[in-house]
Motif scaffolding. Structure first.
Motif, PDB file in Angstrom:
ATOM      1  N   MET A 101      51.967  39.615  17.110  1.00 55.15           N
ATOM      2  CA  MET A 101      50.964  40.057  16.154  1.00 55.15           C
ATOM      3  C   MET A 101      50.958  41.585  16.103  1.00 55.15           C
ATOM      4  N   ARG A 102      50.632  42.105  14.935  1.00 54.30           N
ATOM      5  CA  ARG A 102      50.465  43.549  14.753  1.00 54.30           C
ATOM      6  C   ARG A 102      48.995  43.896  14.893  1.00 54.30           C
ATOM      7  N   PHE A 103      48.737  45.063  15.466  1.00 58.64           N
ATOM      8  CA  PHE A 103      47.376  45.546  15.679  1.00 58.64           C
ATOM      9  C   PHE A 103      47.280  46.990  15.218  1.00 58.64           C
ATOM     10  N   SER A 104      46.087  47.379  14.780  1.00 55.23           N
ATOM     11  CA  SER A 104      45.885  48.777  14.395  1.00 55.23           C
ATOM     12  C   SER A 104      46.038  49.658  15.631  1.00 55.23           C
ATOM     13  N   SER A 105      46.602  50.831  15.447  1.00 53.27           N
ATOM     14  CA  SER A 105      46.822  51.762  16.557  1.00 53.27           C
ATOM     15  C   SER A 105      45.532  52.507  16.875  1.00 53.27           C
ATOM     16  N   THR A 106      44.545  51.744  17.315  1.00 54.63           N
ATOM     17  CA  THR A 106      43.228  52.271  17.660  1.00 54.63           C
ATOM     18  C   THR A 106      42.785  51.625  18.971  1.00 54.63           C
ATOM     19  N   PRO A 107      41.792  52.199  19.641  1.00 53.23           N
ATOM     20  CA  PRO A 107      41.258  51.534  20.837  1.00 53.23           C
ATOM     21  C   PRO A 107      40.784  50.104  20.542  1.00 53.23           C
ATOM     22  N   LEU A 142      50.065  48.747  28.317  1.00 51.98           N
ATOM     23  CA  LEU A 142      51.084  49.042  27.302  1.00 51.98           C
ATOM     24  C   LEU A 142      50.454  49.259  25.931  1.00 51.98           C
ATOM     25  N   ALA A 143      49.419  48.493  25.607  1.00 52.12           N
ATOM     26  CA  ALA A 143      48.733  48.686  24.323  1.00 52.12           C
ATOM     27  C   ALA A 143      48.014  50.034  24.302  1.00 52.12           C
ATOM     28  N   ALA A 144      47.368  50.394  25.405  1.00 53.43           N
ATOM     29  CA  ALA A 144      46.699  51.701  25.472  1.00 53.43           C
ATOM     30  C   ALA A 144      47.706  52.830  25.309  1.00 53.43           C
ATOM     31  N   ASN A 145      48.872  52.700  25.914  1.00 51.06           N
ATOM     32  CA  ASN A 145      49.911  53.723  25.757  1.00 51.06           C
ATOM     33  C   ASN A 145      50.403  53.801  24.314  1.00 51.06           C
ATOM     34  N   ALA A 146      50.549  52.652  23.667  1.00 55.47           N
ATOM     35  CA  ALA A 146      50.988  52.649  22.266  1.00 55.47           C
ATOM     36  C   ALA A 146      49.969  53.364  21.385  1.00 55.47           C
ATOM     37  N   GLY A 152      48.280  55.468  10.320  1.00 55.00           N
ATOM     38  CA  GLY A 152      48.585  54.499   9.274  1.00 55.00           C
ATOM     39  C   GLY A 152      49.590  53.434   9.671  1.00 55.00           C
ATOM     40  N   ARG A 153      50.115  53.507  10.895  1.00 52.70           N
ATOM     41  CA  ARG A 153      51.088  52.505  11.342  1.00 52.70           C
ATOM     42  C   ARG A 153      50.543  51.731  12.530  1.00 52.70           C
ATOM     43  N   ASP A 154      50.844  50.455  12.569  1.00 56.94           N
ATOM     44  CA  ASP A 154      50.355  49.561  13.618  1.00 56.94           C
ATOM     45  C   ASP A 154      51.316  49.519  14.797  1.00 56.94           C
ATOM     46  N   PHE A 155      50.856  48.922  15.901  1.00 62.19           N
ATOM     47  CA  PHE A 155      51.762  48.571  16.987  1.00 62.19           C
ATOM     48  C   PHE A 155      51.863  47.051  17.016  1.00 62.19           C
ATOM     49  N   ARG A 156      52.938  46.553  17.600  1.00 60.38           N
ATOM     50  CA  ARG A 156      53.185  45.109  17.646  1.00 60.38           C
ATOM     51  C   ARG A 156      53.222  44.647  19.100  1.00 60.38           C
ATOM     52  N   LEU A 157      52.555  43.528  19.353  1.00 64.54           N
ATOM     53  CA  LEU A 157      52.575  42.887  20.660  1.00 64.54           C
ATOM     54  C   LEU A 157      53.326  41.576  20.527  1.00 64.54           C
ATOM     55  N   THR A 158      54.266  41.334  21.429  1.00 65.11           N
ATOM     56  CA  THR A 158      54.977  40.058  21.487  1.00 65.11           C
ATOM     57  C   THR A 158      54.907  39.544  22.920  1.00 65.11           C
ATOM     58  N   LEU A 159      54.464  38.311  23.069  1.00 61.94           N
ATOM     59  CA  LEU A 159      54.448  37.628  24.358  1.00 61.94           C
ATOM     60  C   LEU A 159      55.408  36.460  24.260  1.00 61.94           C
ATOM     61  N   THR A 160      56.271  36.311  25.250  1.00 62.29           N
ATOM     62  CA  THR A 160      57.207  35.195  25.278  1.00 62.29           C
ATOM     63  C   THR A 160      57.138  34.549  26.648  1.00 62.29           C
ATOM     64  N   ALA A 161      56.818  33.262  26.675  1.00 60.97           N
ATOM     65  CA  ALA A 161      56.783  32.503  27.925  1.00 60.97           C
ATOM     66  C   ALA A 161      57.964  31.547  27.926  1.00 60.97           C
ATOM     67  N   GLU A 213      56.089  42.595  25.279  1.00 60.79           N
ATOM     68  CA  GLU A 213      56.724  43.693  24.547  1.00 60.79           C
ATOM     69  C   GLU A 213      55.677  44.348  23.663  1.00 60.79           C
ATOM     70  N   VAL A 214      55.595  45.663  23.728  1.00 65.52           N
ATOM     71  CA  VAL A 214      54.719  46.418  22.844  1.00 65.52           C
ATOM     72  C   VAL A 214      55.591  47.435  22.120  1.00 65.52           C
ATOM     73  N   THR A 215      55.565  47.364  20.798  1.00 62.95           N
ATOM     74  CA  THR A 215      56.402  48.215  19.959  1.00 62.95           C
ATOM     75  C   THR A 215      55.513  49.166  19.169  1.00 62.95           C
ATOM     76  N   ASP A 216      55.817  50.456  19.282  1.00 62.10           N
ATOM     77  CA  ASP A 216      55.087  51.447  18.493  1.00 62.10           C
ATOM     78  C   ASP A 216      56.048  52.104  17.506  1.00 62.10           C
ATOM     79  N   THR A 217      55.569  53.043  16.727  1.00 62.81           N
ATOM     80  CA  THR A 217      56.399  53.637  15.674  1.00 62.81           C
ATOM     81  C   THR A 217      56.731  55.100  15.919  1.00 62.81           C
ATOM     82  N   ARG A 218      56.464  55.600  17.112  1.00 61.90           N
ATOM     83  CA  ARG A 218      56.811  56.986  17.432  1.00 61.90           C
ATOM     84  C   ARG A 218      58.119  56.991  18.203  1.00 61.90           C
ATOM     85  N   SER A 219      59.117  57.677  17.684  1.00 59.54           N
ATOM     86  CA  SER A 219      60.452  57.669  18.284  1.00 59.54           C
ATOM     87  C   SER A 219      60.592  58.625  19.459  1.00 59.54           C
TER      88      SER A 219
END
Length: 152
Positions: A23-29, A65-69, A77-86, A94-100
């Protein structure tokens, strides 16, 4: 022929978990809090109960990881993405952000503040962790793999 009996493997010895949540989440607390809460709920549905150490550890990994993202990987204006795989006895976060720019580093923070300990916690709680450039656009993915005990 012998009369030996072979004891079957019990289902509790080898967890048969298989699941994926993304799921994607807003890059906010607020987005980071929601990611943590939805993780807690998803782990419960995967039979990793709320009152277990594994549940607490994985939820803490997601929280860090979400706090770091949000703090270090945020692009307005860009979200971060969380992926959980069991899969079986492990859960990959996995937490994916948009800052390179900026490589994540787990090192002791300088100064006496509370900041900078998140990846140290992730490293201590997970079996392994790392990061890689994002494959589908700008940014990076920070990941951690958690090994579940035989009985959760």
């Amino acid at each position: 022929m012998t009369n030996e009996t072979v004891e079957p493997i019990r289902a509790t010895e080898i967890p048969a978990r298989v699941g994926r949540f993304a799921m994607r989440f807003s890059s906010t607390p607020r987005g980071a809090r929601l990611a943590r809460r939805l993780t807690a709920n998803r782990l419960e549905t995967w039979d990793i109960p709320y009152d277990s150490t594994a549940h607490d550890d994985i939820t803490l990994i997601v929280a860090e990881l979400a706090a770091n993202a949000v703090r270090h990987g945020r692009v307005p204006g860009r979200d971060f993405r969380l992926t959980l795989t069991a899969v079986g006895p492990s859960v990959r976060v996995e937490v994916t952000d948009t800052r390179s720019e900026g490589e994540p580093a787990a090192h002791a923070p300088s100064g006496g503040g509370d900041s900078g300990r998140g990846l140290l916690l992730v490293a201590a709680l997970s079996a392994r962790w790392g990061w890689q450039p994002r494959g589908d656009g700008p940014g990076k993915t920070v990941w951690a793999e958690y090994q579940l005990p035989c009985r959760v």
